[in-house]
Design an enzyme around this catalytic site. Structure first.
Site, PDB file in Angstrom:
ATOM      1  N   TRP A  37      14.336   5.768   1.116  1.00 15.20           N
ATOM      2  CA  TRP A  37      13.456   6.901   1.449  1.00 15.20           C
ATOM      3  C   TRP A  37      12.247   6.433   2.244  1.00 15.20           C
ATOM      4  O   TRP A  37      11.815   7.102   3.179  1.00 15.20           O
ATOM      5  CB  TRP A  37      13.043   7.655   0.186  1.00 15.20           C
ATOM      6  CG  TRP A  37      14.225   8.200  -0.554  1.00 15.20           C
ATOM      7  CD1 TRP A  37      14.619   7.873  -1.813  1.00 15.20           C
ATOM      8  CD2 TRP A  37      15.198   9.144  -0.067  1.00 15.20           C
ATOM      9  NE1 TRP A  37      15.766   8.557  -2.139  1.00 15.20           N
ATOM     10  CE2 TRP A  37      16.143   9.337  -1.101  1.00 15.20           C
ATOM     11  CE3 TRP A  37      15.352   9.842   1.132  1.00 15.20           C
ATOM     12  CZ2 TRP A  37      17.227  10.203  -0.962  1.00 15.20           C
ATOM     13  CZ3 TRP A  37      16.442  10.696   1.272  1.00 15.20           C
ATOM     14  CH2 TRP A  37      17.357  10.876   0.233  1.00 15.20           C
ATOM     15  N   ASP A  46       4.969   9.579  -1.421  1.00 20.67           N
ATOM     16  CA  ASP A  46       6.161  10.359  -1.735  1.00 20.67           C
ATOM     17  C   ASP A  46       6.414  10.161  -3.227  1.00 20.67           C
ATOM     18  O   ASP A  46       6.792   9.077  -3.671  1.00 20.67           O
ATOM     19  CB  ASP A  46       7.344   9.823  -0.899  1.00 20.67           C
ATOM     20  CG  ASP A  46       8.678  10.478  -1.263  1.00 20.67           C
ATOM     21  OD1 ASP A  46       8.705  11.329  -2.169  1.00 20.67           O
ATOM     22  OD2 ASP A  46       9.689  10.114  -0.624  1.00 20.67           O
ATOM     23  N   LYS A  77      14.074  16.767  -8.205  1.00 18.61           N
ATOM     24  CA  LYS A  77      14.291  15.628  -9.090  1.00 18.61           C
ATOM     25  C   LYS A  77      13.597  15.852 -10.438  1.00 18.61           C
ATOM     26  O   LYS A  77      14.197  15.675 -11.475  1.00 18.61           O
ATOM     27  CB  LYS A  77      13.766  14.340  -8.460  1.00 18.61           C
ATOM     28  CG  LYS A  77      14.266  14.080  -7.034  1.00 18.61           C
ATOM     29  CD  LYS A  77      15.596  13.333  -7.014  1.00 18.61           C
ATOM     30  CE  LYS A  77      16.257  13.346  -5.636  1.00 18.61           C
ATOM     31  NZ  LYS A  77      15.432  12.866  -4.534  1.00 18.61           N
TER      32      LYS A  77
HETATM   33  C1  LIG Z   1      15.543  12.582  -2.997  1.00 15.03           C
HETATM   34  C2  LIG Z   1      14.363  11.953  -2.375  1.00 15.03           C
HETATM   35  C3  LIG Z   1      13.928  12.291  -1.072  1.00 15.03           C
HETATM   36  C4  LIG Z   1      14.652  13.302  -0.208  1.00 15.03           C
HETATM   37  O1  LIG Z   1      14.477  14.544  -0.741  1.00 15.03           O
HETATM   38  P1  LIG Z   1      15.004  15.868  -0.026  1.00 15.03           P
HETATM   39  O2  LIG Z   1      14.219  16.918  -0.740  1.00 15.03           O
HETATM   40  O3  LIG Z   1      16.465  15.928  -0.257  1.00 15.03           O
HETATM   41  O4  LIG Z   1      14.659  15.803   1.422  1.00 15.03           O
HETATM   42  C5  LIG Z   1      12.794  11.677  -0.582  1.00 15.03           C
HETATM   43  N1  LIG Z   1      12.128  10.765  -1.302  1.00 15.03           N
HETATM   44  C6  LIG Z   1      12.522  10.402  -2.546  1.00 15.03           C
HETATM   45  C7  LIG Z   1      11.727   9.392  -3.298  1.00 15.03           C
HETATM   46  C8  LIG Z   1      13.643  10.989  -3.113  1.00 15.03           C
HETATM   47  O5  LIG Z   1      14.053  10.631  -4.338  1.00 15.03           O
END
Ligand SMILES: *Cc1c(COP(=O)(O)O)cnc(C)c1O
Length: 344
Positions: A88, A155, A179
């Site tokens: 990511w 993030d 998540k």
């Molecule tokens: C799953 C995830 C993403 C991507 O998320 P989307 O909402 O599918 O774009 C980005 N960063 C992390 C840390 C993730 O676990």
């Protein structure tokens, strides 16, 4: 994983929203009963994370992946620093390169991201440092808020609301909600207001954070149902004792499961001990038992374990222990691991 009552309460509102006879899936986002949903969700985010004055909370579509682009669009003036801790982080860097110079302050790519790099320095002249607090795929986590001499952006897609966060240290925190907060479809973004509006470029209206801050997430139709589910989950987190309680539970689950991974002769962890994620617990078979990987997957699946296959870039197993995961759930996996060890 979401708490059962969060799913049930969402289901009820989908059948009949606040006794209106309409479904949550049918109402306009301008309906008078929906504004309070957004307002309460925003207030709860601020309350649970003790968001200081001068910050805004917004709900967007597009997932965390859209933030990979919106962050540099809005914050990168000339040069930004990124800590490369996994898939990511790398994807975030790729987008930032479209807007300016990107400095990779450190990377653990050569070791298949099995640790969080230490001892790196951030150039003083960058516009911000971007980090990924929890690396969902590789199972490493930075569970402390960094002290850095530049603006910090994180993030937190897979560990937001799992611990108290010192929001004042960040200019921007974003998280795809699917998540650890809600169902897929909404992204939560926490922004320091006075960090906005510095980027020198014209920004398309929908990609400009100021649009959504000014309109309170209602510039266009927001993801109504996922925001509602987020609200239900935020209420649930508060009722459990807030992020402090989530933190305690997360540490307890992780201690139990890593304890078993370390003890059980069949398995081993995949990442440096000090960087182990308490959210995504990754493990593989010990070399001498490599051929038991598929049999254990089938054994555990038959015992009711869902989604424990590791990401293809790590292999083995990944037990995602988000907020709603119970101690009993973790114990069931441990029991399965112990029974399988006895059989083998
Ligand atoms: C799953 C995830 C993403 C991507 O998320 P989307 O909402 O599918 O774009 C980005 N960063 C992390 C840390 C993730 O676990």
């Amino acid at each position: 994983m979401l708490p059962r009552e969060v799913i049930e309460n969402t289901a009820k509102q989908i059948l009949d929203f606040n006794g209106s006879g309409l479904s949550l899936a049918e109402i306009s986002h301008r309906a008078k009963d929906f504004q309070p949903v957004v307002d309460e969700a925003e207030a709860l985010v601020k309350e649970l994370l003790a968001v200081p004055e001068g910050y805004s909370v917004i709900f967007l579509g597009g997932g965390a992946s859209l933030e990979f682009c919106m962050v540099p669009y809005n914050f990168l003036i000339k040069k930004a620093a990124y800590l490369n801790t996994g898939t990511w982080a790398k994807k975030a860097m790729k987008e930032a390169k479209l807007f300016g110079e990107v400095v990779e302050v450190a990377s653990s790519a050569d070791a298949n991201y099995t640790f969080i790099p230490k001892g790196w320095e951030v150039p003083a002249d960058v516009d911000y440092l971007h980090i990924t607090s929890n690396n969902t795929i590789y199972g490493t986590e930075m569970r402390k808020d960094l002290d850095v001499p530049v603006r910090l952006i994180a993030d937190m897609s897979s560990d937001i609301f799992s611990r108290p966060v010192d929001v004042a240290k960040y200019d921007c925190i974003y998280a795809g909600a699917q998540k650890n907060l809600s169902m897929a479809g909404v992204t939560i973004v926490i922004l320091k207001n006075d960090a906005l509006g510095r980027a020198p470029r014209p920004i398309p209206t929908m990609l400009d954070y100021r649009t959504h801050v000014e309109k309170g997430s209602m510039f266009n139709t927001p993801p109504v149902v996922p925001i509602y589910t987020a609200l239900e989950n935020l209420r649930w987190i508060k009722a459990q004792g807030g992020v402090e309680a989530m933190d305690k539970l997360a540490l307890q689950r992780a201690e139990m499961l890593y304890g078993e991974i370390d003890r059980n002769k069949l398995f081993k962890g995949t990442v440096a001990e000090e960087d182990r994620s308490v959210m995504n617990i990754c493990f593989v078979m010990n070399e001498e038992y490599a051929e038991l990987e598929k049999p254990f997957f089938e054994f555990a699946t038959a015992k009711g374990m869902v989604g424990i296959k590791g990401h293809r870039s790590v292999g083995g197993f990944r037990a995602s222990c988000y907020n709603a995961q119970t101690i009993e759930g973790v114990q069931a996996l441990i029991d399965a691991m112990q029974e399988f060890e006895k059989n083998n």
